[in-house]
Design a protein around this motif. Structure first.
Motif, PDB file in Angstrom:
ATOM      1  N   ASN A 187       0.826  -1.216   0.000  1.00  0.00           N
ATOM      2  CA  ASN A 187       0.000   0.000   0.000  1.00  0.00           C
ATOM      3  C   ASN A 187       0.854   1.256   0.000  1.00  0.00           C
ATOM      4  O   ASN A 187       0.631   2.182  -0.800  1.00  0.00           O
ATOM      5  N   MET A 188       1.831   1.315   0.898  1.00  0.00           N
ATOM      6  CA  MET A 188       2.654   2.513   1.027  1.00  0.00           C
ATOM      7  C   MET A 188       3.499   2.739  -0.224  1.00  0.00           C
ATOM      8  O   MET A 188       3.659   3.879  -0.675  1.00  0.00           O
ATOM      9  N   VAL A 203      -9.386   9.485  -9.404  1.00  0.00           N
ATOM     10  CA  VAL A 203      -9.198   9.103  -8.001  1.00  0.00           C
ATOM     11  C   VAL A 203     -10.398   9.510  -7.162  1.00  0.00           C
ATOM     12  O   VAL A 203     -10.938   8.717  -6.376  1.00  0.00           O
ATOM     13  N   VAL A 204     -10.843  10.761  -7.331  1.00  0.00           N
ATOM     14  CA  VAL A 204     -11.994  11.252  -6.562  1.00  0.00           C
ATOM     15  C   VAL A 204     -13.261  10.507  -6.956  1.00  0.00           C
ATOM     16  O   VAL A 204     -14.135  10.236  -6.108  1.00  0.00           O
ATOM     17  N   PHE A 205     -13.370  10.116  -8.201  1.00  0.00           N
ATOM     18  CA  PHE A 205     -14.558   9.398  -8.693  1.00  0.00           C
ATOM     19  C   PHE A 205     -14.732   8.084  -7.946  1.00  0.00           C
ATOM     20  O   PHE A 205     -15.857   7.679  -7.628  1.00  0.00           O
ATOM     21  N   THR A 206     -13.620   7.421  -7.641  1.00  0.00           N
ATOM     22  CA  THR A 206     -13.710   6.143  -6.928  1.00  0.00           C
ATOM     23  C   THR A 206     -14.171   6.315  -5.482  1.00  0.00           C
ATOM     24  O   THR A 206     -14.628   5.343  -4.865  1.00  0.00           O
ATOM     25  N   ALA A 216      -5.059  -2.172  -2.966  1.00  0.00           N
ATOM     26  CA  ALA A 216      -3.641  -1.801  -2.886  1.00  0.00           C
ATOM     27  C   ALA A 216      -3.447  -0.302  -2.729  1.00  0.00           C
ATOM     28  O   ALA A 216      -2.479   0.146  -2.120  1.00  0.00           O
ATOM     29  N   VAL A 217      -4.362   0.490  -3.277  1.00  0.00           N
ATOM     30  CA  VAL A 217      -4.274   1.955  -3.171  1.00  0.00           C
ATOM     31  C   VAL A 217      -5.613   2.485  -2.684  1.00  0.00           C
ATOM     32  O   VAL A 217      -6.641   2.246  -3.318  1.00  0.00           O
ATOM     33  N   GLY A 218      -5.595   3.172  -1.551  1.00  0.00           N
ATOM     34  CA  GLY A 218      -6.812   3.789  -1.037  1.00  0.00           C
ATOM     35  C   GLY A 218      -6.895   5.237  -1.489  1.00  0.00           C
ATOM     36  O   GLY A 218      -5.958   6.015  -1.283  1.00  0.00           O
ATOM     37  N   ALA A 219      -8.001   5.610  -2.108  1.00  0.00           N
ATOM     38  CA  ALA A 219      -8.134   6.959  -2.666  1.00  0.00           C
ATOM     39  C   ALA A 219      -8.028   8.026  -1.577  1.00  0.00           C
ATOM     40  O   ALA A 219      -7.373   9.061  -1.773  1.00  0.00           O
ATOM     41  N   ILE A 245      -4.643  12.394   0.961  1.00  0.00           N
ATOM     42  CA  ILE A 245      -3.956  12.955   2.128  1.00  0.00           C
ATOM     43  C   ILE A 245      -2.461  13.094   1.851  1.00  0.00           C
ATOM     44  O   ILE A 245      -1.846  14.134   2.117  1.00  0.00           O
ATOM     45  N   MET A 246      -1.868  12.043   1.299  1.00  0.00           N
ATOM     46  CA  MET A 246      -0.439  12.079   1.028  1.00  0.00           C
ATOM     47  C   MET A 246      -0.108  13.099  -0.057  1.00  0.00           C
ATOM     48  O   MET A 246       0.891  13.816   0.027  1.00  0.00           O
ATOM     49  N   LYS A 247      -0.944  13.180  -1.078  1.00  0.00           N
ATOM     50  CA  LYS A 247      -0.722  14.162  -2.149  1.00  0.00           C
ATOM     51  C   LYS A 247      -0.738  15.586  -1.604  1.00  0.00           C
ATOM     52  O   LYS A 247       0.115  16.415  -1.935  1.00  0.00           O
ATOM     53  N   SER A 248      -1.711  15.887  -0.739  1.00  0.00           N
ATOM     54  CA  SER A 248      -1.805  17.227  -0.165  1.00  0.00           C
ATOM     55  C   SER A 248      -0.585  17.549   0.689  1.00  0.00           C
ATOM     56  O   SER A 248      -0.115  18.694   0.709  1.00  0.00           O
TER      57      SER A 248
END
Length: 286
Positions: free
Chosen positions: A88-89, A114-117, A148-151, A156-159
Motif C-alpha cells: 500500500n505505502m 481518483v476522486v470518482f472512486t 492496494a491503493v486507497g483513494a 492525504i499524502m498528495k496534499s
C-alpha cells in the motif's frame, strides 16, 4: 492570565464530559480483559459481569493458542498486515508524488479518476469477478491486491507533498537529482508524519480484515484472525456440558477479542505524536 468563575465552570464541565466519555470508552475493554483472565467459577458467581477479578488465570489464552487454528490465523493476519501495508505505502507514494506536481500532464484527469472512486465503486459482483478471473481467489493476495491503493489515503499524502516548498525540488534538480532520487531522499524523509499516519490507516485496515476474507476465501487454512474470532464468538455452547476445569466459551471469547485488539493498541501510542500532525497537514491544500 486570570480566569474568571465562568471560565473555571466551563473547564470543569468540559473535563467532566471528557471523563464520562473516557469511562464509557474504557469500560468495555476493562470488562473484556477482566473476564478473559477470570476463572469460570468466579464469572458464574458474579453473573458474568466482572471489572476487577478476585482471582487470576491465563487458562483462556493457553487454550486459545494451544490449537492450530488461532495460531495459523494470527500468522495470516500478520503477513497481510506487514506485506499489505508495504505494498500500500509503496504504490500510494509512487502515485501521490506525481499527482502532487502541478506540471504533470493530465494531472486533473487522473485526480478526477481518483476522486470518482470515492463516490462510486464497481460493485461487489463485478469486483468479485475481477478477483476470480485474475486467480486471486483462495490466496492471501486477495486480501491485499484489490485494495492496494486507497483513494482517501492517496489524497492525504498528495496534499502533504504539495506543502513541501518548491525551492527544495528546484535545488535538487540543479544538482542533477532525478525524480526518484528526489522522492526517496528528499520528499519521504520530510514526510514522516503523513507516512506514519497513512501507514497506520492501512495497517489497521489489514489487521481488521474481514469482508474480503469472507468474499474471496473459502479455504479455512487461509482465514485471517478476525474471521476466526468471529467464528469463535458465534459458536453456540451448552453450559450444562461444561466442567469447571475447562475454560468456558465466554472467557475464551473474551481472550480472543483481546488477542485481536492488543497489537494495534500497543503500536498506536508510539506513532500518536505523528498521527494528528500527519492528518492536519495532509488535509491542508497548498
Amino acid at each position: 492570565m486570570v480566569r474568571g468563575l465562568e471560565d473555571r465552570i466551563f473547564n470543569a464541565v468540559i473535563y467532566l464530559i471528557l471523563g464520562i466519555v473516557g469511562i464509557v470508552c474504557v469500560f468495555p475493554l476493562l470488562y473484556v480483559l477482566a473476564v478473559s483472565v477470570t476463572p469460570y467459577g468466579e464469572v458464574l458467581k458474579n453473573g458474568g459481569y466482572i471489572i476487577i477479578p478476585k482471582s487470576f488465570t491465563l487458562e483462556a489464552y493457553h487454550q486459545l493458542f494451544s490449537g492450530n487454528e488461532i495460531v495459523k490465523a494470527f500468522g495470516i493476519t500478520v503477513f497481510i498486515t506487514v506485506v499489505g501495508t508495504l505494498v500500500n505505502m509503496f504504490l500510494t507514494t509512487l502515485m501521490a508524488y506525481p499527482l502532487s506536481r502541478k506540471n504533470l500532464p493530465g494531472r486533473n484527469f487522473f485526480l478526477f479518476l481518483v476522486v470518482f472512486t470515492l463516490l462510486f465503486s464497481g460493485g461487489i459482483i463485478p469486483t468479485y469477478l475481477v478477483v476470480r478471473d485474475t486467480g486471486l481467489v483462495d490466496t492471501v493476495w486477495a486480501m491485499i491486491i484489490p485494495n492496494a491503493v486507497g483513494a482517501f489515503n492517496l489524497l492525504i499524502m498528495k496534499s502533504f507533498f504539495e506543502n513541501i516548498p518548491n525551492e527544495l525540488f528546484d535545488s535538487a534538480r540543479i544538482d542533477g537529482a532525478k525524480e526518484f532520487r528526489i522522492l526517496f531522499q528528499i520528499v519521504m524523509p520530510l514526510s514522516l508524519p503523513v507516512l506514519l499516519t497513512v501507514g497506520l490507516f492501512y495497517a489497521v485496515g489489514h489487521w481488521n480484515e474481514f469482508f474480503q476474507a469472507v468474499m474471496y476465501i473459502t479455504d479455512t487454512e487461509l482465514y485471517p484472525l478476525q474471521v476466526v474470532i468471529r467464528n469463535i464468538l458465534m459458536q453456540s455452547t451448552n453450559p450444562e456440558q461444561m466442567l469447571e476445569e475447562y475454560v468456558p466459551t465466554t472467557t475464551l471469547q473474551m481472550a480472543a477479542v483481546i488477542v485481536a485488539s492488543l497489537p494495534i493498541i500497543v503500536v498506536y501510542p508510539f506513532i500518536q505524536k505523528h498521527f494528528t500532525k500527519g492528518v492536519m497537514i495532509g488535509s491542508i491544500k497548498g
